[in-house]
Write a protein that holds these residues in place. Structure first.
Motif, PDB file in Angstrom:
ATOM      1  N   ARG A 128       0.816  -1.222   0.000  1.00 48.59           N
ATOM      2  CA  ARG A 128       0.000   0.000   0.000  1.00 48.59           C
ATOM      3  C   ARG A 128       0.844   1.264   0.000  1.00 48.59           C
ATOM      4  N   THR A 129       2.156   1.113  -0.090  1.00 51.96           N
ATOM      5  CA  THR A 129       3.074   2.263  -0.044  1.00 51.96           C
ATOM      6  C   THR A 129       3.488   2.646  -1.466  1.00 51.96           C
ATOM      7  N   PRO A 130       3.244   3.892  -1.875  1.00 51.95           N
ATOM      8  CA  PRO A 130       3.601   4.293  -3.242  1.00 51.95           C
ATOM      9  C   PRO A 130       5.074   4.649  -3.385  1.00 51.95           C
ATOM     10  N   SER A 131       5.513   4.760  -4.622  1.00 50.63           N
ATOM     11  CA  SER A 131       6.870   5.150  -4.994  1.00 50.63           C
ATOM     12  C   SER A 131       7.879   4.086  -4.554  1.00 50.63           C
ATOM     13  N   ALA A 132       9.126   4.278  -4.944  1.00 52.76           N
ATOM     14  CA  ALA A 132      10.133   3.239  -4.746  1.00 52.76           C
ATOM     15  C   ALA A 132      10.604   3.191  -3.299  1.00 52.76           C
ATOM     16  N   PHE A 133      10.216   2.148  -2.580  1.00 51.86           N
ATOM     17  CA  PHE A 133      10.614   1.960  -1.186  1.00 51.86           C
ATOM     18  C   PHE A 133      12.137   1.963  -1.047  1.00 51.86           C
ATOM     19  N   LEU A 134      12.827   1.354  -2.016  1.00 49.51           N
ATOM     20  CA  LEU A 134      14.292   1.241  -1.963  1.00 49.51           C
ATOM     21  C   LEU A 134      15.005   2.446  -2.568  1.00 49.51           C
ATOM     22  N   GLY A 135      14.254   3.349  -3.149  1.00 49.39           N
ATOM     23  CA  GLY A 135      14.875   4.447  -3.886  1.00 49.39           C
ATOM     24  C   GLY A 135      15.129   4.013  -5.315  1.00 49.39           C
ATOM     25  N   SER A 136      15.034   4.963  -6.226  1.00 52.73           N
ATOM     26  CA  SER A 136      15.152   4.663  -7.643  1.00 52.73           C
ATOM     27  C   SER A 136      16.343   5.404  -8.252  1.00 52.73           C
ATOM     28  N   CYS A 137      16.524   5.223  -9.551  1.00 49.53           N
ATOM     29  CA  CYS A 137      17.557   5.961 -10.273  1.00 49.53           C
ATOM     30  C   CYS A 137      17.174   6.013 -11.739  1.00 49.53           C
ATOM     31  N   ARG A 138      17.795   6.902 -12.459  1.00 48.47           N
ATOM     32  CA  ARG A 138      17.705   6.910 -13.927  1.00 48.47           C
ATOM     33  C   ARG A 138      19.142   6.835 -14.430  1.00 48.47           C
ATOM     34  N   TYR A 139      19.654   5.629 -14.423  1.00 46.50           N
ATOM     35  CA  TYR A 139      21.067   5.402 -14.741  1.00 46.50           C
ATOM     36  C   TYR A 139      21.172   4.456 -15.928  1.00 46.50           C
ATOM     37  N   LYS A 140      21.857   4.877 -16.947  1.00 45.20           N
ATOM     38  CA  LYS A 140      22.023   4.063 -18.152  1.00 45.20           C
ATOM     39  C   LYS A 140      23.370   3.362 -18.112  1.00 45.20           C
ATOM     40  N   LEU A 141      23.347   2.042 -18.055  1.00 49.59           N
ATOM     41  CA  LEU A 141      24.597   1.286 -18.117  1.00 49.59           C
ATOM     42  C   LEU A 141      25.233   1.500 -19.480  1.00 49.59           C
ATOM     43  N   PRO A 142      26.551   1.722 -19.517  1.00 56.65           N
ATOM     44  CA  PRO A 142      27.218   1.858 -20.824  1.00 56.65           C
ATOM     45  C   PRO A 142      27.182   0.528 -21.575  1.00 56.65           C
ATOM     46  N   GLU A 143      27.450   0.574 -22.859  1.00 57.98           N
ATOM     47  CA  GLU A 143      27.617  -0.673 -23.601  1.00 57.98           C
ATOM     48  C   GLU A 143      28.804  -1.435 -23.007  1.00 57.98           C
ATOM     49  N   ILE A 144      28.743  -2.749 -23.065  1.00 59.19           N
ATOM     50  CA  ILE A 144      29.766  -3.576 -22.417  1.00 59.19           C
ATOM     51  C   ILE A 144      31.165  -3.218 -22.900  1.00 59.19           C
ATOM     52  N   HIS A 145      31.330  -3.016 -24.203  1.00 59.42           N
ATOM     53  CA  HIS A 145      32.668  -2.740 -24.749  1.00 59.42           C
ATOM     54  C   HIS A 145      33.161  -1.339 -24.383  1.00 59.42           C
ATOM     55  N   GLU A 146      32.223  -0.444 -24.026  1.00 56.87           N
ATOM     56  CA  GLU A 146      32.615   0.927 -23.696  1.00 56.87           C
ATOM     57  C   GLU A 146      33.239   1.031 -22.313  1.00 56.87           C
ATOM     58  N   ASN A 147      32.754   0.223 -21.368  1.00 55.59           N
ATOM     59  CA  ASN A 147      33.255   0.329 -19.994  1.00 55.59           C
ATOM     60  C   ASN A 147      33.096  -1.007 -19.277  1.00 55.59           C
ATOM     61  N   PRO A 148      33.911  -1.998 -19.640  1.00 52.20           N
ATOM     62  CA  PRO A 148      33.786  -3.310 -18.992  1.00 52.20           C
ATOM     63  C   PRO A 148      34.073  -3.273 -17.496  1.00 52.20           C
ATOM     64  N   GLU A 149      34.793  -2.223 -17.028  1.00 48.46           N
ATOM     65  CA  GLU A 149      35.141  -2.142 -15.608  1.00 48.46           C
ATOM     66  C   GLU A 149      33.888  -2.033 -14.737  1.00 48.46           C
ATOM     67  N   ILE A 150      32.868  -1.320 -15.238  1.00 49.74           N
ATOM     68  CA  ILE A 150      31.629  -1.202 -14.468  1.00 49.74           C
ATOM     69  C   ILE A 150      30.990  -2.568 -14.270  1.00 49.74           C
ATOM     70  N   TYR A 151      31.003  -3.373 -15.317  1.00 50.39           N
ATOM     71  CA  TYR A 151      30.412  -4.708 -15.231  1.00 50.39           C
ATOM     72  C   TYR A 151      31.221  -5.609 -14.303  1.00 50.39           C
ATOM     73  N   GLN A 152      32.535  -5.491 -14.379  1.00 51.59           N
ATOM     74  CA  GLN A 152      33.394  -6.266 -13.484  1.00 51.59           C
ATOM     75  C   GLN A 152      33.087  -5.936 -12.031  1.00 51.59           C
ATOM     76  N   LYS A 153      32.909  -4.643 -11.766  1.00 48.41           N
ATOM     77  CA  LYS A 153      32.633  -4.218 -10.394  1.00 48.41           C
ATOM     78  C   LYS A 153      31.286  -4.754  -9.914  1.00 48.41           C
ATOM     79  N   LEU A 154      30.267  -4.652 -10.758  1.00 50.06           N
ATOM     80  CA  LEU A 154      28.942  -5.141 -10.377  1.00 50.06           C
ATOM     81  C   LEU A 154      28.972  -6.638 -10.060  1.00 50.06           C
ATOM     82  N   PHE A 155      29.681  -7.402 -10.877  1.00 51.86           N
ATOM     83  CA  PHE A 155      29.713  -8.843 -10.654  1.00 51.86           C
ATOM     84  C   PHE A 155      30.589  -9.212  -9.448  1.00 51.86           C
TER      85      PHE A 155
END
Length: 415
Positions: free
Chosen positions: A71-98
Protein backbone atom coordinates in the motif's frame (compact mmCIF):
# COMPACT_ATOMS: atom_id res chain seq x y z
CA UNK A 1 28.70 -26.90 3.10
CA UNK A 2 26.44 -25.62 0.32
CA UNK A 3 26.66 -21.96 -0.60
CA UNK A 4 23.78 -19.92 0.80
CA UNK A 5 21.39 -18.77 -1.94
CA UNK A 6 20.82 -15.02 -1.96
CA UNK A 7 18.81 -12.75 -4.23
CA UNK A 8 18.93 -9.01 -4.85
CA UNK A 9 16.19 -6.71 -6.10
CA UNK A 10 16.21 -3.10 -7.25
CA UNK A 11 13.80 -0.46 -8.47
CA UNK A 12 14.44 1.96 -11.30
CA UNK A 13 12.76 4.77 -13.22
CA UNK A 14 9.67 6.74 -12.31
CA UNK A 15 7.52 5.83 -9.29
CA UNK A 16 4.09 4.20 -9.36
CA UNK A 17 1.37 3.44 -6.83
CA UNK A 18 2.15 -0.31 -6.96
CA UNK A 19 5.89 -0.66 -7.58
CA UNK A 20 6.29 -1.79 -3.97
CA UNK A 21 3.64 -4.46 -4.41
CA UNK A 22 6.05 -6.02 -6.93
CA UNK A 23 8.84 -5.68 -4.35
CA UNK A 24 6.62 -7.43 -1.80
CA UNK A 25 5.97 -10.19 -4.34
CA UNK A 26 9.71 -10.67 -4.85
CA UNK A 27 10.44 -10.78 -1.12
CA UNK A 28 7.60 -13.13 -0.14
CA UNK A 29 8.24 -15.57 -3.01
CA UNK A 30 12.00 -15.59 -2.44
CA UNK A 31 11.47 -16.49 1.20
CA UNK A 32 8.95 -19.18 0.29
CA UNK A 33 11.39 -20.67 -2.22
CA UNK A 34 14.18 -20.93 0.30
CA UNK A 35 16.47 -18.05 -0.60
CA UNK A 36 18.57 -17.24 2.43
CA UNK A 37 18.79 -13.46 2.11
CA UNK A 38 16.88 -10.98 0.01
CA UNK A 39 18.91 -7.83 -0.53
CA UNK A 40 17.49 -4.56 -1.80
CA UNK A 41 19.78 -2.26 -3.77
CA UNK A 42 19.34 1.35 -2.71
CA UNK A 43 18.67 3.64 -5.68
CA UNK A 44 18.90 0.89 -8.23
CA UNK A 45 21.99 -0.26 -10.06
CA UNK A 46 23.58 3.16 -9.57
CA UNK A 47 23.47 2.78 -5.79
CA UNK A 48 24.54 -0.86 -6.07
CA UNK A 49 27.72 0.26 -7.83
CA UNK A 50 28.50 2.19 -4.63
CA UNK A 51 27.65 -0.93 -2.59
CA UNK A 52 24.50 0.64 -1.24
CA UNK A 53 22.14 -2.18 -0.30
CA UNK A 54 20.05 -3.45 2.59
CA UNK A 55 18.97 -6.84 3.91
CA UNK A 56 15.19 -6.65 3.48
CA UNK A 57 14.61 -8.85 6.53
CA UNK A 58 15.71 -5.83 8.59
CA UNK A 59 12.80 -3.86 7.07
CA UNK A 60 10.02 -6.41 6.65
CA UNK A 61 9.21 -8.23 9.87
CA UNK A 62 5.72 -9.62 9.35
CA UNK A 63 2.84 -10.21 6.97
CA UNK A 64 1.44 -6.88 8.16
CA UNK A 65 4.62 -5.17 6.90
CA UNK A 66 4.17 -6.89 3.54
CA UNK A 67 0.59 -5.60 3.34
CA UNK A 68 1.76 -2.13 4.33
CA UNK A 69 4.50 -2.26 1.67
CA UNK A 70 1.90 -3.17 -0.97
CA UNK A 71 0.00 0.00 0.00
CA UNK A 72 3.07 2.26 -0.04
CA UNK A 73 3.60 4.29 -3.24
CA UNK A 74 6.87 5.15 -4.99
CA UNK A 75 10.13 3.24 -4.75
CA UNK A 76 10.61 1.96 -1.19
CA UNK A 77 14.29 1.24 -1.96
CA UNK A 78 14.87 4.45 -3.89
CA UNK A 79 15.15 4.66 -7.64
CA UNK A 80 17.56 5.96 -10.27
CA UNK A 81 17.71 6.91 -13.93
CA UNK A 82 21.07 5.40 -14.74
CA UNK A 83 22.02 4.06 -18.15
CA UNK A 84 24.60 1.29 -18.12
CA UNK A 85 27.22 1.86 -20.82
CA UNK A 86 27.62 -0.67 -23.60
CA UNK A 87 29.77 -3.58 -22.42
CA UNK A 88 32.67 -2.74 -24.75
CA UNK A 89 32.62 0.93 -23.70
CA UNK A 90 33.25 0.33 -19.99
CA UNK A 91 33.79 -3.31 -18.99
CA UNK A 92 35.14 -2.14 -15.61
CA UNK A 93 31.63 -1.20 -14.47
CA UNK A 94 30.41 -4.71 -15.23
CA UNK A 95 33.39 -6.27 -13.48
CA UNK A 96 32.63 -4.22 -10.39
CA UNK A 97 28.94 -5.14 -10.38
CA UNK A 98 29.71 -8.84 -10.65
CA UNK A 99 32.39 -8.63 -7.95
CA UNK A 100 29.79 -7.19 -5.56
CA UNK A 101 27.33 -9.91 -6.55
CA UNK A 102 29.95 -12.62 -5.95
CA UNK A 103 30.76 -11.13 -2.53
CA UNK A 104 27.07 -11.26 -1.56
CA UNK A 105 26.57 -14.77 -3.01
CA UNK A 106 23.89 -13.43 -5.34
CA UNK A 107 22.17 -16.12 -7.39
CA UNK A 108 19.40 -13.98 -8.90
CA UNK A 109 19.20 -10.28 -9.80
CA UNK A 110 15.65 -8.86 -10.13
CA UNK A 111 15.08 -5.37 -11.53
CA UNK A 112 11.69 -3.64 -11.35
CA UNK A 113 11.32 -0.96 -13.99
CA UNK A 114 10.34 0.19 -17.46
CA UNK A 115 12.01 0.30 -20.86
CA UNK A 116 15.35 1.65 -19.68
CA UNK A 117 15.46 -0.82 -16.79
CA UNK A 118 14.94 -3.74 -19.17
CA UNK A 119 17.98 -2.46 -21.07
CA UNK A 120 19.93 -2.96 -17.82
CA UNK A 121 18.71 -6.58 -17.52
CA UNK A 122 19.61 -7.21 -21.16
CA UNK A 123 23.16 -5.92 -20.76
CA UNK A 124 23.84 -7.71 -17.46
CA UNK A 125 22.52 -11.04 -18.75
CA UNK A 126 24.57 -10.66 -21.95
CA UNK A 127 27.71 -9.95 -19.91
CA UNK A 128 27.05 -12.98 -17.71
CA UNK A 129 26.83 -15.21 -20.80
CA UNK A 130 30.01 -13.74 -22.32
CA UNK A 131 32.02 -14.17 -19.12
CA UNK A 132 30.47 -17.43 -17.94
CA UNK A 133 28.80 -16.08 -14.79
CA UNK A 134 25.93 -18.11 -13.36
CA UNK A 135 23.71 -15.36 -11.91
CA UNK A 136 20.19 -15.10 -13.33
CA UNK A 137 18.76 -11.75 -14.45
CA UNK A 138 15.01 -11.11 -14.56
CA UNK A 139 13.00 -7.97 -15.26
CA UNK A 140 9.71 -7.05 -13.60
CA UNK A 141 7.56 -4.59 -15.59
CA UNK A 142 6.72 -1.24 -14.04
CA UNK A 143 5.54 1.95 -15.67
CA UNK A 144 2.47 4.11 -15.52
CA UNK A 145 3.08 4.90 -19.22
CA UNK A 146 2.01 1.37 -20.29
CA UNK A 147 4.54 1.49 -23.14
CA UNK A 148 6.40 -1.82 -22.65
CA UNK A 149 6.28 -4.21 -25.57
CA UNK A 150 4.80 -7.74 -25.46
CA UNK A 151 2.97 -7.35 -22.15
CA UNK A 152 -0.78 -6.68 -22.32
CA UNK A 153 -0.28 -3.83 -19.89
CA UNK A 154 2.13 -2.77 -17.14
CA UNK A 155 1.69 -2.66 -13.36
CA UNK A 156 1.25 0.96 -12.31
CA UNK A 157 -0.83 1.86 -15.33
CA UNK A 158 -4.19 0.70 -13.95
CA UNK A 159 -3.90 2.72 -10.75
CA UNK A 160 -2.70 5.82 -12.60
CA UNK A 161 -5.59 5.45 -15.06
CA UNK A 162 -8.05 5.11 -12.16
CA UNK A 163 -6.70 8.31 -10.54
CA UNK A 164 -6.75 10.18 -13.87
CA UNK A 165 -10.32 9.14 -14.67
CA UNK A 166 -11.58 10.05 -11.18
CA UNK A 167 -9.71 13.37 -11.17
CA UNK A 168 -11.01 14.21 -14.65
CA UNK A 169 -14.58 13.70 -13.42
CA UNK A 170 -13.86 16.05 -10.51
CA UNK A 171 -12.30 18.69 -12.77
CA UNK A 172 -15.38 18.53 -15.01
CA UNK A 173 -17.71 18.92 -12.01
CA UNK A 174 -15.64 21.84 -10.76
CA UNK A 175 -15.78 23.59 -14.14
CA UNK A 176 -19.54 23.03 -14.53
CA UNK A 177 -20.28 24.38 -11.07
CA UNK A 178 -18.48 27.65 -11.69
CA UNK A 179 -20.08 28.59 -14.99
CA UNK A 180 -23.25 30.60 -15.35
CA UNK A 181 -23.68 32.24 -18.75
CA UNK A 182 -19.90 32.43 -19.03
CA UNK A 183 -17.72 30.44 -21.38
CA UNK A 184 -14.67 28.67 -19.99
CA UNK A 185 -12.06 26.20 -21.25
CA UNK A 186 -10.04 23.87 -19.05
CA UNK A 187 -7.00 22.09 -20.51
CA UNK A 188 -5.74 19.09 -18.52
CA UNK A 189 -2.15 17.91 -19.10
CA UNK A 190 -1.34 14.26 -18.47
CA UNK A 191 1.97 12.41 -18.61
CA UNK A 192 2.96 10.60 -21.79
CA UNK A 193 6.02 11.41 -23.87
CA UNK A 194 5.38 9.24 -26.92
CA UNK A 195 2.54 7.01 -25.74
CA UNK A 196 -0.94 8.34 -24.97
CA UNK A 197 -2.29 5.50 -22.82
CA UNK A 198 -2.65 7.69 -19.72
CA UNK A 199 -4.29 10.59 -21.52
CA UNK A 200 -6.72 8.21 -23.17
CA UNK A 201 -7.75 7.09 -19.69
CA UNK A 202 -9.59 10.40 -19.27
CA UNK A 203 -12.27 8.88 -21.53
CA UNK A 204 -13.26 6.63 -18.61
CA UNK A 205 -14.72 9.78 -17.00
CA UNK A 206 -17.59 9.51 -19.51
CA UNK A 207 -20.20 7.79 -17.34
CA UNK A 208 -23.95 7.94 -16.73
CA UNK A 209 -23.68 11.20 -14.83
CA UNK A 210 -20.65 12.75 -16.55
CA UNK A 211 -20.05 13.65 -20.20
CA UNK A 212 -16.31 13.13 -19.85
CA UNK A 213 -13.71 15.32 -21.56
CA UNK A 214 -14.81 17.02 -24.78
CA UNK A 215 -11.61 16.25 -26.66
CA UNK A 216 -8.53 14.08 -26.10
CA UNK A 217 -5.20 14.57 -27.89
CA UNK A 218 -2.53 11.86 -27.85
CA UNK A 219 1.11 12.05 -29.00
CA UNK A 220 0.55 9.23 -31.51
CA UNK A 221 -1.33 11.73 -33.73
CA UNK A 222 0.34 14.87 -35.10
CA UNK A 223 -1.14 17.90 -33.36
CA UNK A 224 -2.60 20.58 -35.65
CA UNK A 225 -2.99 23.75 -33.61
CA UNK A 226 -5.31 25.47 -36.11
CA UNK A 227 -7.56 22.41 -36.24
CA UNK A 228 -7.47 22.36 -32.43
CA UNK A 229 -8.62 25.98 -32.31
CA UNK A 230 -11.42 25.34 -34.82
CA UNK A 231 -12.64 22.28 -32.90
CA UNK A 232 -12.64 24.20 -29.60
CA UNK A 233 -14.67 27.04 -31.13
CA UNK A 234 -17.22 24.48 -32.35
CA UNK A 235 -17.43 22.92 -28.88
CA UNK A 236 -18.11 26.33 -27.31
CA UNK A 237 -21.10 26.79 -29.61
CA UNK A 238 -22.69 23.75 -27.97
CA UNK A 239 -21.73 24.25 -24.30
CA UNK A 240 -20.34 26.90 -21.97
CA UNK A 241 -17.77 24.70 -20.23
CA UNK A 242 -15.24 22.79 -22.35
CA UNK A 243 -12.69 20.38 -20.86
CA UNK A 244 -9.83 19.11 -23.04
CA UNK A 245 -7.22 16.46 -22.17
CA UNK A 246 -3.76 16.56 -23.77
CA UNK A 247 -0.64 14.44 -23.46
CA UNK A 248 2.46 16.35 -22.38
CA UNK A 249 4.23 14.90 -25.43
CA UNK A 250 1.96 16.06 -28.27
CA UNK A 251 3.97 17.36 -31.25
CA UNK A 252 3.27 19.59 -34.21
CA UNK A 253 4.07 18.59 -37.79
CA UNK A 254 7.71 19.75 -37.70
CA UNK A 255 8.46 17.44 -34.75
CA UNK A 256 8.56 20.03 -32.00
CA UNK A 257 6.76 19.37 -28.74
CA UNK A 258 3.93 21.82 -28.14
CA UNK A 259 5.50 22.70 -24.80
CA UNK A 260 8.62 23.88 -26.67
CA UNK A 261 6.59 26.57 -28.44
CA UNK A 262 6.73 28.64 -25.25
CA UNK A 263 10.44 28.13 -24.69
CA UNK A 264 10.44 25.32 -22.15
CA UNK A 265 13.33 23.67 -20.37
CA UNK A 266 16.55 22.54 -22.07
CA UNK A 267 17.09 19.79 -19.47
CA UNK A 268 17.83 16.34 -20.91
CA UNK A 269 18.21 13.22 -18.71
CA UNK A 270 20.73 10.37 -19.00
CA UNK A 271 18.58 8.64 -21.60
CA UNK A 272 18.29 11.74 -23.80
CA UNK A 273 14.71 12.54 -22.73
CA UNK A 274 13.72 16.21 -22.76
CA UNK A 275 11.82 17.56 -19.79
CA UNK A 276 8.22 18.09 -20.85
CA UNK A 277 6.00 20.54 -19.04
CA UNK A 278 3.81 23.49 -19.84
CA UNK A 279 1.80 21.99 -22.71
CA UNK A 280 -1.57 22.74 -21.10
CA UNK A 281 -0.46 26.21 -19.99
CA UNK A 282 0.64 27.09 -23.53
CA UNK A 283 -2.61 25.84 -25.08
CA UNK A 284 -4.80 27.53 -22.46
CA UNK A 285 -3.03 30.85 -23.06
CA UNK A 286 -3.32 30.36 -26.83
CA UNK A 287 -7.06 29.67 -26.62
CA UNK A 288 -7.60 32.57 -24.23
CA UNK A 289 -5.91 34.97 -26.65
CA UNK A 290 -7.72 33.62 -29.74
CA UNK A 291 -11.20 33.13 -28.31
CA UNK A 292 -11.24 35.67 -25.51
CA UNK A 293 -12.85 33.58 -22.80
CA UNK A 294 -11.69 32.34 -19.41
CA UNK A 295 -9.13 29.53 -19.68
CA UNK A 296 -7.42 27.36 -17.10
CA UNK A 297 -4.64 24.80 -17.30
CA UNK A 298 -4.23 21.87 -14.91
CA UNK A 299 -1.17 19.60 -14.79
CA UNK A 300 -1.75 16.31 -13.02
CA UNK A 301 2.06 16.05 -13.02
CA UNK A 302 3.49 13.73 -10.35
CA UNK A 303 0.13 13.40 -8.58
CA UNK A 304 -0.92 10.66 -11.02
CA UNK A 305 2.13 8.50 -10.31
CA UNK A 306 1.88 7.74 -6.61
CA UNK A 307 -1.80 8.06 -5.73
CA UNK A 308 -1.96 4.82 -3.76
CA UNK A 309 -5.17 5.98 -2.06
CA UNK A 310 -6.81 5.43 -5.49
CA UNK A 311 -5.00 2.20 -6.33
CA UNK A 312 -6.77 -0.43 -8.38
CA UNK A 313 -7.00 -3.85 -6.72
CA UNK A 314 -6.37 -5.48 -10.10
CA UNK A 315 -3.18 -3.41 -10.39
CA UNK A 316 -1.92 -4.18 -6.86
CA UNK A 317 -2.58 -7.91 -7.28
CA UNK A 318 -0.92 -8.09 -10.70
CA UNK A 319 2.12 -6.14 -9.49
CA UNK A 320 2.52 -8.65 -6.66
CA UNK A 321 2.03 -11.52 -9.14
CA UNK A 322 4.77 -10.44 -11.56
CA UNK A 323 7.25 -9.86 -8.71
CA UNK A 324 6.71 -13.40 -7.49
CA UNK A 325 6.81 -14.80 -11.03
CA UNK A 326 10.26 -13.27 -11.62
CA UNK A 327 11.67 -15.07 -8.57
CA UNK A 328 10.07 -18.33 -9.68
CA UNK A 329 11.54 -17.95 -13.18
CA UNK A 330 15.04 -17.20 -11.85
CA UNK A 331 14.82 -20.11 -9.41
CA UNK A 332 13.93 -22.41 -12.30
CA UNK A 333 16.89 -21.29 -14.40
CA UNK A 334 15.57 -18.48 -16.61
CA UNK A 335 17.70 -15.42 -17.31
CA UNK A 336 17.61 -12.47 -19.67
CA UNK A 337 13.82 -12.45 -19.50
CA UNK A 338 11.02 -10.11 -18.42
CA UNK A 339 7.80 -11.24 -16.81
CA UNK A 340 4.71 -10.07 -18.71
CA UNK A 341 0.98 -9.95 -18.03
CA UNK A 342 -1.13 -12.03 -20.42
CA UNK A 343 -4.84 -11.20 -20.58
CA UNK A 344 -6.92 -14.37 -20.59
CA UNK A 345 -10.41 -12.85 -20.74
CA UNK A 346 -12.26 -9.54 -20.38
CA UNK A 347 -15.54 -10.72 -18.83
CA UNK A 348 -14.77 -11.81 -16.26
CA UNK A 349 -11.36 -10.16 -16.39
CA UNK A 350 -8.56 -12.69 -15.87
CA UNK A 351 -4.81 -12.57 -16.38
CA UNK A 352 -1.70 -14.55 -15.61
CA UNK A 353 2.07 -14.11 -15.75
CA UNK A 354 4.08 -15.03 -18.82
CA UNK A 355 7.73 -14.52 -19.71
CA UNK A 356 9.58 -13.19 -22.76
CA UNK A 357 13.16 -12.63 -23.86
CA UNK A 358 14.13 -9.15 -22.68
CA UNK A 359 15.92 -8.50 -26.00
CA UNK A 360 12.46 -8.32 -27.59
CA UNK A 361 11.29 -5.74 -25.05
CA UNK A 362 14.18 -3.43 -24.09
CA UNK A 363 14.21 -0.11 -25.97
CA UNK A 364 10.91 -0.84 -27.77
CA UNK A 365 7.87 1.36 -27.11
CA UNK A 366 4.27 0.18 -27.32
CA UNK A 367 2.12 3.01 -28.63
CA UNK A 368 -1.65 3.40 -28.81
CA UNK A 369 -2.76 1.88 -32.14
CA UNK A 370 -3.93 4.53 -34.59
CA UNK A 371 -7.13 2.51 -35.02
CA UNK A 372 -7.90 3.16 -31.33
CA UNK A 373 -8.06 6.92 -32.00
CA UNK A 374 -10.94 8.40 -34.00
CA UNK A 375 -10.53 9.69 -37.54
CA UNK A 376 -10.22 13.32 -36.44
CA UNK A 377 -7.54 12.44 -33.89
CA UNK A 378 -9.36 14.11 -31.01
CA UNK A 379 -10.81 11.15 -29.04
CA UNK A 380 -10.22 7.48 -28.32
CA UNK A 381 -12.47 4.67 -29.56
CA UNK A 382 -14.62 2.19 -27.67
CA UNK A 383 -11.94 -0.44 -28.30
CA UNK A 384 -9.47 1.63 -26.29
CA UNK A 385 -11.98 2.10 -23.46
CA UNK A 386 -12.85 -1.62 -23.38
CA UNK A 387 -9.15 -2.47 -23.14
CA UNK A 388 -8.43 -0.16 -20.22
CA UNK A 389 -11.67 -0.36 -18.22
CA UNK A 390 -11.04 -3.72 -16.43
CA UNK A 391 -7.65 -2.52 -15.20
CA UNK A 392 -9.09 0.10 -12.82
CA UNK A 393 -11.45 -2.27 -11.01
CA UNK A 394 -11.45 -2.84 -7.28
CA UNK A 395 -10.03 -0.86 -4.39
CA UNK A 396 -7.07 -1.52 -2.14
CA UNK A 397 -7.75 0.56 0.90
CA UNK A 398 -4.74 2.06 2.68
CA UNK A 399 -4.17 1.59 6.38
CA UNK A 400 -5.38 4.87 7.85
CA UNK A 401 -3.78 6.56 10.87
CA UNK A 402 -5.26 9.81 12.15
CA UNK A 403 -7.20 10.15 8.91
CA UNK A 404 -4.21 9.72 6.58
CA UNK A 405 -2.70 6.75 4.71
CA UNK A 406 0.19 5.02 6.47
CA UNK A 407 3.31 4.02 4.51
CA UNK A 408 6.26 1.73 5.16
CA UNK A 409 9.45 3.78 5.33
CA UNK A 410 12.99 2.46 4.82
CA UNK A 411 15.06 2.56 8.00
CA UNK A 412 18.65 3.06 6.99
CA UNK A 413 21.55 1.81 9.07
CA UNK A 414 25.25 2.24 8.57
CA UNK A 415 26.79 -0.94 7.24
Amino acid sequence: MAKKRNIIVGQSGGPTAVINSSLAGVYKTAKERGFHKVYGMLHGVQGFLDEQYVDLSTQIHSDIDIELLKRTPSAFLGSCRYKLPEIHENPEIYQKLFEIMEKLNIEAFIYIGGNDSMDTIKKLSDYAIIKGHTQKFLGVPKTIDNDLALTDHTPGFGSAAKYIAASTKEVIRDALGLNYKKESITVIEIMGRNAGWLTGATALARTEECEGPDAIYLPEVVFDIEKFLKNTRELLKKKNSVVIAVSEGIKIADGRYVCELSGGSDYVDAFGHKQLQGTAAYLANFLGAEIGCKTRSIEFSTLQRSASHMASRVDVDEAFMVGGAAVKAADEGDSGKMVVIDRLSDDPYQSNAGIYDVHRIANHEKLVPRSWVNKDGDYVTDEFINYIEPLIHGDYQPFMVNGLPQHLVLKRKQK
